[in-house]
Design a protein around this motif. Structure first.
Motif, mmCIF file in Angstrom:
data_model
loop_
_atom_site.group_PDB
_atom_site.id
_atom_site.type_symbol
_atom_site.label_atom_id
_atom_site.label_comp_id
_atom_site.label_asym_id
_atom_site.label_seq_id
_atom_site.Cartn_x
_atom_site.Cartn_y
_atom_site.Cartn_z
ATOM 1 N N PHE A 1 0.828 -1.203 0.000
ATOM 2 C CA PHE A 1 0.000 0.000 0.000
ATOM 3 C C PHE A 1 0.865 1.258 0.000
ATOM 4 O O PHE A 1 0.583 2.231 -0.698
ATOM 5 C CB PHE A 1 -0.918 0.018 1.224
ATOM 6 N N GLY A 2 1.925 1.245 0.798
ATOM 7 C CA GLY A 2 2.797 2.404 0.881
ATOM 8 C C GLY A 2 3.454 2.725 -0.439
ATOM 9 O O GLY A 2 3.560 3.891 -0.838
ATOM 10 N N ARG A 3 3.914 1.679 -1.132
ATOM 11 C CA ARG A 3 4.549 1.910 -2.444
ATOM 12 C C ARG A 3 3.531 2.445 -3.446
ATOM 13 O O ARG A 3 3.845 3.326 -4.255
ATOM 14 C CB ARG A 3 5.189 0.605 -2.930
ATOM 15 N N ARG A 4 2.320 1.916 -3.386
ATOM 16 C CA ARG A 4 1.282 2.424 -4.288
ATOM 17 C C ARG A 4 0.974 3.894 -3.996
ATOM 18 O O ARG A 4 0.857 4.709 -4.919
ATOM 19 C CB ARG A 4 0.008 1.591 -4.134
ATOM 20 N N LEU A 5 0.845 4.231 -2.726
ATOM 21 C CA LEU A 5 0.546 5.614 -2.349
ATOM 22 C C LEU A 5 1.646 6.560 -2.825
ATOM 23 O O LEU A 5 1.375 7.633 -3.368
ATOM 24 C CB LEU A 5 0.385 5.720 -0.834
ATOM 25 N N ARG A 6 2.894 6.166 -2.613
ATOM 26 C CA ARG A 6 4.017 7.014 -3.026
ATOM 27 C C ARG A 6 4.012 7.212 -4.545
ATOM 28 O O ARG A 6 4.154 8.333 -5.036
ATOM 29 C CB ARG A 6 5.336 6.399 -2.564
#
Length: 303
Positions: free
Chosen positions: A65-70
């Motif tokens: 999720f964090g990589r997608r958000l970034r």
């Protein structure tokens, strides 16, 4: 054009929408989908789409999720130099919508944003901004810290209280320095001030040094209480597809208009147009949002 610093939450939105009338207490046929979200992140992404130089300070988890958000936030031309990655899950927001796109209920897990501390928001980054936008997914201590730094450098502050349970986090910040604009709903205004009467609630915030109180009332529009005046801004009639992100687009378009030299009321009308564009789209942040698109909506007659 002045720079804008946004400090707030980032999360993945998981949205479930029923295909018929939503019935509580049972399973409803419908569809689900996910998108990058979070009040602060959405505001920053909208500002980036509108061409405003924008820096976002938020917390991403060390997960998919964090990589997608970034990645999705960077794609909106948002500067993430000062965003942090923490060893924890990314924020998430689960929303349930009825067939008309209206919110039935939601649950948010914003532990990552609440883990941000004062050292994550350098004072020189605050000082370099024309406006700072904050959301109440942050801790009360961080909100107070950023407002104090902004006051020390004469930077205008805009605060979104986010929700009734989180509105009380804003109170300390209101004592830390003057606030340019706060954007509560009617229920958030009551939570902030303890006043059921609209005028008394607005007056209470003005007494705390808030310059403009922009009370948002969904389909009923909004009212901007500015120094010496109050203006009702009608909501543009819309075929609602998804209300998620409308308030964030509204705040972003308002700030965009201010940094490009428009007056308060014109800025609020830009906000209403951006909200309309968002709720008539399936996207939380419209990928085609531009100042020209907002301008076209404002030129059109609406009944």
């Amino acid at each position: 054009m002045g720079q804008v610093l946004v400090v707030g939450g980032a999360n993945v939105d998981v949205v479930a929408q029923s295909t018929g009338r939503f019935t509580p207490g049972t399973s409803n046929p419908g569809r689900t989908y996910s998108s990058a979200g979070g009040v602060g992140r959405n505001i920053a992404a909208n500002l980036g789409r509108l061409g405003v130089p924008t820096t976002l300070i938020t917390a991403f988890g060390d997960d998919t999720f964090g990589r997608r958000l970034r990645d999705e936030t960077a794609a909106a031309a948002v500067d993430l130099t000062h965003a942090v990655e923490l060893p924890m899950p990314s924020g998430s927001y689960l929303a349930m919508l009825d067939a008309d796109g209206e919110l039935v209920g939601a649950v948010s897990d914003m532990a990552a944003a609440e883990s941000l501390r004062a050292e994550h928001v350098p004072e020189d980054v605050v000082a370099a901004a024309a406006y700072v936008v904050l959301d109440a997914n942050l801790s009360a201590e961080l909100l107070e810290h950023v407002c104090r730094a902004a006051a020390a450098h004469g930077v205008a502050v805009v605060i979104d209280p986010v929700s009734v349970p989180k509105a009380d986090r804003v109170l300390k910040a209101l004592h830390a320095g003057p606030v340019h604009t706060i954007t509560p709903t009617r229920t958030e205004l009551v939570a902030l001030t303890g006043e059921d009467d609209l005028d008394k609630g607005v007056a209470a915030l003005r007494d705390l040094g808030v310059g403009r109180v922009w009370v948002r009332e969904g389909a009923s529009g909004s009212t901007l209480f500015a120094p010496g005046s109050s203006t009702h801004v009608a909501a543009i009639p819309a075929d609602v597809r998804n209300v998620t992100g409308a308030g964030d687009a509204m705040a972003a378009a308002y700030v965009h208009a201010l940094v490009t030299g428009h007056d308060d009321v014109t800025a609020a009308r830009h906000g209403a147009a951006a909200a309309y564009l968002t709720i008539t789209s399936e996207h939380t942040v419209r990928p085609d949002l531009t100042p020209a698109l907002i301008g076209n909506v404002l030129k059109e007659p609406h009944s």
